[in-house]
Motif scaffolding. Structure first.
Motif, PDB file in Angstrom:
ATOM      1  N   VAL A  81       0.839  -1.204   0.000  1.00  0.00           N
ATOM      2  CA  VAL A  81       0.000   0.000   0.000  1.00  0.00           C
ATOM      3  C   VAL A  81       0.873   1.252   0.000  1.00  0.00           C
ATOM      4  CG1 VAL A  81      -1.851   1.232   1.211  1.00  0.00           C
ATOM      5  CG2 VAL A  81      -1.730  -1.273   1.341  1.00  0.00           C
ATOM      6  N   SER A  82       0.617   2.136  -0.955  1.00  0.00           N
ATOM      7  CA  SER A  82       1.403   3.382  -0.997  1.00  0.00           C
ATOM      8  C   SER A  82       0.656   4.497  -0.279  1.00  0.00           C
ATOM      9  CB  SER A  82       1.670   3.807  -2.440  1.00  0.00           C
ATOM     10  OG  SER A  82       0.564   4.529  -2.956  1.00  0.00           O
ATOM     11  N   GLU A  83       1.392   5.473   0.184  1.00  0.00           N
ATOM     12  CA  GLU A  83       0.790   6.720   0.642  1.00  0.00           C
ATOM     13  C   GLU A  83       0.264   7.440  -0.602  1.00  0.00           C
ATOM     14  OE1 GLU A  83       0.672   8.292   3.934  1.00  0.00           O
ATOM     15  OE2 GLU A  83       0.911   6.167   4.423  1.00  0.00           O
ATOM     16  N   PRO A  84      -0.660   8.386  -0.442  1.00  0.00           N
ATOM     17  CA  PRO A  84      -1.181   9.082  -1.631  1.00  0.00           C
ATOM     18  C   PRO A  84      -0.171  10.108  -2.145  1.00  0.00           C
ATOM     19  CG  PRO A  84      -2.321   9.839   0.352  1.00  0.00           C
ATOM     20  CD  PRO A  84      -1.385   8.754   0.791  1.00  0.00           C
ATOM     21  N   ASP A  85       0.996   9.648  -2.569  1.00  0.00           N
ATOM     22  CA  ASP A  85       2.104  10.529  -2.972  1.00  0.00           C
ATOM     23  C   ASP A  85       2.209  10.705  -4.486  1.00  0.00           C
ATOM     24  OD1 ASP A  85       2.837  10.860  -0.364  1.00  0.00           O
ATOM     25  OD2 ASP A  85       4.513   9.436  -0.407  1.00  0.00           O
ATOM     26  N   VAL A 103      -6.635   1.147  -7.550  1.00  0.00           N
ATOM     27  CA  VAL A 103      -6.117   2.488  -7.778  1.00  0.00           C
ATOM     28  C   VAL A 103      -7.068   3.523  -7.183  1.00  0.00           C
ATOM     29  CG1 VAL A 103      -5.336   4.087  -9.548  1.00  0.00           C
ATOM     30  CG2 VAL A 103      -5.129   1.633  -9.929  1.00  0.00           C
ATOM     31  N   ASN A 104      -6.560   4.328  -6.274  1.00  0.00           N
ATOM     32  CA  ASN A 104      -7.367   5.362  -5.616  1.00  0.00           C
ATOM     33  C   ASN A 104      -7.014   6.725  -6.190  1.00  0.00           C
ATOM     34  OD1 ASN A 104      -8.572   3.876  -2.989  1.00  0.00           O
ATOM     35  ND2 ASN A 104      -6.548   3.089  -3.487  1.00  0.00           N
ATOM     36  N   VAL A 105      -8.033   7.444  -6.630  1.00  0.00           N
ATOM     37  CA  VAL A 105      -7.794   8.732  -7.277  1.00  0.00           C
ATOM     38  C   VAL A 105      -8.708   9.795  -6.674  1.00  0.00           C
ATOM     39  CG1 VAL A 105      -7.886  10.012  -9.463  1.00  0.00           C
ATOM     40  CG2 VAL A 105      -7.225   7.602  -9.474  1.00  0.00           C
ATOM     41  N   SER A 106      -8.141  10.947  -6.350  1.00  0.00           N
ATOM     42  CA  SER A 106      -8.954  12.095  -5.944  1.00  0.00           C
ATOM     43  C   SER A 106      -8.348  13.353  -6.539  1.00  0.00           C
ATOM     44  CB  SER A 106      -9.019  12.216  -4.414  1.00  0.00           C
ATOM     45  OG  SER A 106      -7.732  12.516  -3.901  1.00  0.00           O
ATOM     46  N   LEU A 107      -9.108  14.431  -6.487  1.00  0.00           N
ATOM     47  CA  LEU A 107      -8.598  15.730  -6.946  1.00  0.00           C
ATOM     48  C   LEU A 107      -8.673  16.710  -5.786  1.00  0.00           C
ATOM     49  CD1 LEU A 107     -10.335  16.254 -10.428  1.00  0.00           C
ATOM     50  CD2 LEU A 107      -8.105  15.242  -9.951  1.00  0.00           C
ATOM     51  N   LEU A 128      -6.923  16.229   1.533  1.00  0.00           N
ATOM     52  CA  LEU A 128      -7.231  15.225   0.521  1.00  0.00           C
ATOM     53  C   LEU A 128      -8.682  15.377   0.083  1.00  0.00           C
ATOM     54  CD1 LEU A 128      -5.546  12.047   2.064  1.00  0.00           C
ATOM     55  CD2 LEU A 128      -4.755  13.370   0.095  1.00  0.00           C
ATOM     56  N   GLY A 129      -8.909  15.237  -1.219  1.00  0.00           N
ATOM     57  CA  GLY A 129     -10.273  15.244  -1.729  1.00  0.00           C
ATOM     58  C   GLY A 129     -10.915  13.873  -1.577  1.00  0.00           C
ATOM     59  N   THR A 130     -12.188  13.770  -1.955  1.00  0.00           N
ATOM     60  CA  THR A 130     -12.862  12.474  -1.886  1.00  0.00           C
ATOM     61  C   THR A 130     -12.381  11.604  -3.039  1.00  0.00           C
ATOM     62  OG1 THR A 130     -14.782  13.588  -1.010  1.00  0.00           O
ATOM     63  CG2 THR A 130     -15.112  11.341  -1.823  1.00  0.00           C
ATOM     64  N   ARG A 131     -12.085  10.337  -2.732  1.00  0.00           N
ATOM     65  CA  ARG A 131     -11.485   9.463  -3.751  1.00  0.00           C
ATOM     66  C   ARG A 131     -12.473   8.438  -4.270  1.00  0.00           C
ATOM     67  NH1 ARG A 131      -9.209   4.443  -0.334  1.00  0.00           N
ATOM     68  NH2 ARG A 131      -9.967   5.213   1.637  1.00  0.00           N
ATOM     69  N   THR A 132     -12.157   7.959  -5.437  1.00  0.00           N
ATOM     70  CA  THR A 132     -12.806   6.752  -5.937  1.00  0.00           C
ATOM     71  C   THR A 132     -11.716   5.692  -6.045  1.00  0.00           C
ATOM     72  OG1 THR A 132     -12.418   7.331  -8.248  1.00  0.00           O
ATOM     73  CG2 THR A 132     -14.508   8.027  -7.283  1.00  0.00           C
TER      74      THR A 132
HETATM   75  P1  ADP Z   1      -8.898   0.985   1.733  1.00  0.00           P
HETATM   76  O1  ADP Z   1      -8.939   1.466   0.322  1.00  0.00           O
HETATM   77  O2  ADP Z   1      -8.714  -0.486   1.791  1.00  0.00           O
HETATM   78  O3  ADP Z   1     -10.031   1.477   2.516  1.00  0.00           O
HETATM   79  P2  ADP Z   1      -6.933   2.918   2.793  1.00  0.00           P
HETATM   80  O4  ADP Z   1      -7.891   3.864   3.343  1.00  0.00           O
HETATM   81  O5  ADP Z   1      -5.747   2.604   3.616  1.00  0.00           O
HETATM   82  O6  ADP Z   1      -7.555   1.505   2.429  1.00  0.00           O
HETATM   83  O7  ADP Z   1      -6.392   3.535   1.433  1.00  0.00           O
HETATM   84  C1  ADP Z   1      -5.861   2.760   0.456  1.00  0.00           C
HETATM   85  C2  ADP Z   1      -5.148   3.575  -0.600  1.00  0.00           C
HETATM   86  O8  ADP Z   1      -5.832   4.755  -0.943  1.00  0.00           O
HETATM   87  C3  ADP Z   1      -3.764   4.014  -0.194  1.00  0.00           C
HETATM   88  O9  ADP Z   1      -2.875   3.715  -1.240  1.00  0.00           O
HETATM   89  C4  ADP Z   1      -3.882   5.500   0.016  1.00  0.00           C
HETATM   90  O10 ADP Z   1      -2.690   6.150  -0.298  1.00  0.00           O
HETATM   91  C5  ADP Z   1      -4.974   5.843  -0.953  1.00  0.00           C
HETATM   92  N1  ADP Z   1      -5.748   7.039  -0.579  1.00  0.00           N
HETATM   93  C6  ADP Z   1      -6.325   7.274   0.610  1.00  0.00           C
HETATM   94  N2  ADP Z   1      -6.988   8.447   0.573  1.00  0.00           N
HETATM   95  C7  ADP Z   1      -6.849   8.942  -0.684  1.00  0.00           C
HETATM   96  C8  ADP Z   1      -7.303  10.125  -1.351  1.00  0.00           C
HETATM   97  N3  ADP Z   1      -8.077  11.009  -0.762  1.00  0.00           N
HETATM   98  N4  ADP Z   1      -6.973  10.276  -2.657  1.00  0.00           N
HETATM   99  C9  ADP Z   1      -6.210   9.370  -3.278  1.00  0.00           C
HETATM  100  N5  ADP Z   1      -5.759   8.250  -2.704  1.00  0.00           N
HETATM  101  C10 ADP Z   1      -6.057   8.042  -1.421  1.00  0.00           C
END
Ligand code: ADP
Ligand code: ZN
Ligand code: MG
Length: 479
Positions: A158-162, A199-203, A211-215
């Motif tokens: 799992v990566s940080e949202p970097d 893949v988690n993406v937000s703007l 952090l914005g809301t992600r999908t």
């Molecule tokens: P899960 O998706 O299983 O609920 P996490 O909350 O730990 O688990 O997040 C998983 C992934 O989503 C991580 O790689 C994290 O960096 C990324 N992530 C979390 N919040 C955001 C965000 N707002 N925008 C983009 N990516 C995000």
């Protein structure tokens, strides 16, 4: 408004252990449905799992290779959910005490090197596979369940949202793939699903720190899919925000055929899974000694190898990066160097004609019809002056479609460079006699005019005259 994309990846990496994570069933891909199963991985009552020691070893090595801290006390947890491919109704995974935490890897970006932080790496079991009678679940009258994959060991990285763009996400996933291949814990065959990413993406507005809301898009298993899905999702979210709307936190699916993401369900949260400690497995307790032993067993990793070949062979940072970007590339390069050819020339040919031909036929370098030994053999012929670089292109083309060694091709096709001055002299004399204009130009002071004459000699010799000899001889004869 200008937005910045924020991306985080959860990469699932299937480990190449011989047997599954909690039982002795084989992990081999492509067997008949439900032939690699037993009461443990089928989740039948009254049987108990045991941890595959190799899985723990591979997980620790993956953690060390990505600069993580290893948790010396780690445990398994049950992640509860219902789906037909999950016979126990829970996935044995890790929750609050994963095997590795707080790592980082470097990637190349157009702005230079960038460090991407890893949140964690944990061990878990894969689920089975639904095999639909139709193309998709929607147009199927029924589905079979294949439990062969149930219990195949996975690492979730799992990566940080970097990450800030599709290209950065791609570079990151390529780096993780390279590291897992180098340390030999996974086959990383994406087409077989060995490596796939959620893949988690937000703007967010540029300059904002929140952090914005992600999908989240599940199970992307190609680099092209990764890039396309992220770019599509950035565009889609931008439109939603520009129209004054809100991005919904949801799980979406990437449809490569249509090139769009589709909503699947609103995203679940951790508490939805009712995580609980796995009572059937003891905690994993490791020692400093064991961790150090695993560390000493690690091979040279991509970044170290890059720095080394850059220094050893005087290659550019860029070239060294490409040549070490996958284990297969690095091994090809090493084999060619070991066969005795000049490293810089090998690098040029690998990134030139070899890459071009592999790309055109969509081949992996592992399956290159021109093996490193034959490429090296051809380069040695250039170094010796037997063939020119130009002729070498012909030899390379021949090698692509035949199994012959370069020496044989050069001999059979009569491609040996003419260094015999008598033979060259005859051609040079004829070219001087037939081309009064460039001759006059040259003698009138336009030294560049010699180029046209060299070209004529090369043409008349069908590329085989040694260009250095031709140049020297022309200059002498023309005074
Ligand atoms: P899960 O998706 O299983 O609920 P996490 O909350 O730990 O688990 O997040 C998983 C992934 O989503 C991580 O790689 C994290 O960096 C990324 N992530 C979390 N919040 C955001 C965000 N707002 N925008 C983009 N990516 C995000
Ligand atoms: Zn089994
Ligand atoms: Mg997730």
């Amino acid at each position: 408004m200008d937005y910045e994309a924020v991306i985080g990846l959860e990469i699932h990496c299937e480990l190449k252990t011989k047997t599954k994570i909690f039982c002795g069933c084989p992990t081999t891909f492509g067997a008949d449905q439900n032939t690699h199963v037993c009461p443990v991985c089928l989740g039948l009552p009254g049987v108990l799992p045991t941890v595959n020691k190799r899985v723990v070893e591979f997980a620790i090595k993956a953690g060390l290779a990505t600069n993580c801290e290893i948790n010396k006390y780690s445990k398994f947890d049950r992640k509860n959910y219902y789906y037909p491919d999950l016979p126990k109704n829970w996935q044995t995974s890790q929750y609050d005490l994963p095997i590795a935490i707080h790592g980082h890897v470097d990637i190349d970006t157009p702005e230079g090197r960038k460090t991407i932080r890893l949140t964690r790496i944990h061990m878990e079991e894969d689920a089975g596979k639904l095999v639909h009678s139709g193309n998709t679940i929607k147009d199927s009258a029924s589905s079979d369940i294949d439990y062969n994959r149930t219990g195949v060991p996975l690492l979730e990285i799992v990566s940080e949202p970097d990450l800030r763009s599709a290209e950065e996400a791609r570079a990151y996933m390529e780096k993780i793939k390279a590291i897992m291949e180098y340390i030999d814990v996974s086959n990383c065959r994406m087409e077989e699903g060995n490596l796939r990413a959620d893949v988690n993406v937000s703007l967010r507005p540029v300059g904002s720190q929140e952090l914005g809301t992600r999908t989240e898009m599940k199970n992307i298993n190609s680099f092209k899919g990764l890039v396309d899905a992220i770019n599509y999702e950035i565009e889609r979210q931008t439109e939603v925000l520009d129209e004054g709307g809100f991005v919904r936190q949801e799980t979406r699916t990437w449809d490569p055929a249509q090139g769009i993401t589709l909503s699947m369900r609103s995203k679940e949260n951790a508490h939805d899974y009712r995580y609980m400690p796995e009572p059937d497995l003891p905690p994993i307790v490791t020692s400093d000694e064991l961790i150090e032993k695993y560390r000493t067993e690690l091979p040279e990793l991509p970044d170290a190898r890059r720095a080394r070949i850059e220094k050893d062979y005087g290659l550019s940072d860029y070239d060294a990066g490409i040549l070490t970007s996958s284990r297969a590339m690095a091994e090809y390069f090493d084999a060619a160097v070991a066969a005795g050819a000049d490293a810089k020339l090998i690098a040029n040919w690998m990134m030139g004609d070899l890459a071009k031909n592999l790309n055109a036929e969509e081949l992996d370098i592992k399956d290159s019809p021109v093996e490193p030994e034959r490429l090296a053999g051809m380069i040695k012929l250039i170094e010796k002056g037997t063939i020119s670089s130009k002729i070498a292109k012909k030899v390379f083309k021949e090698m692509w479609s035949s199994k012959d060694v370069p020496e044989k091709i050069v001999k059979d096709k009569g491609l040996v460079q003419i260094t015999d001055t008598k033979a060259i002299e005859a051609i040079v004399d004829k070219v001087i006699a037939d081309n009064p204009k460039p001759v006059a130009d040259y003698q009138g002071g336009n030294k560049k005019a010699i180029g046209a004459l060299v070209g004529q000699v090369m043409k008349a010799s069908r590329g085989k005259a040694n260009p250095q000899v031709v140049n020297k001889m022309l200059a002498e004869k023309l005074g």
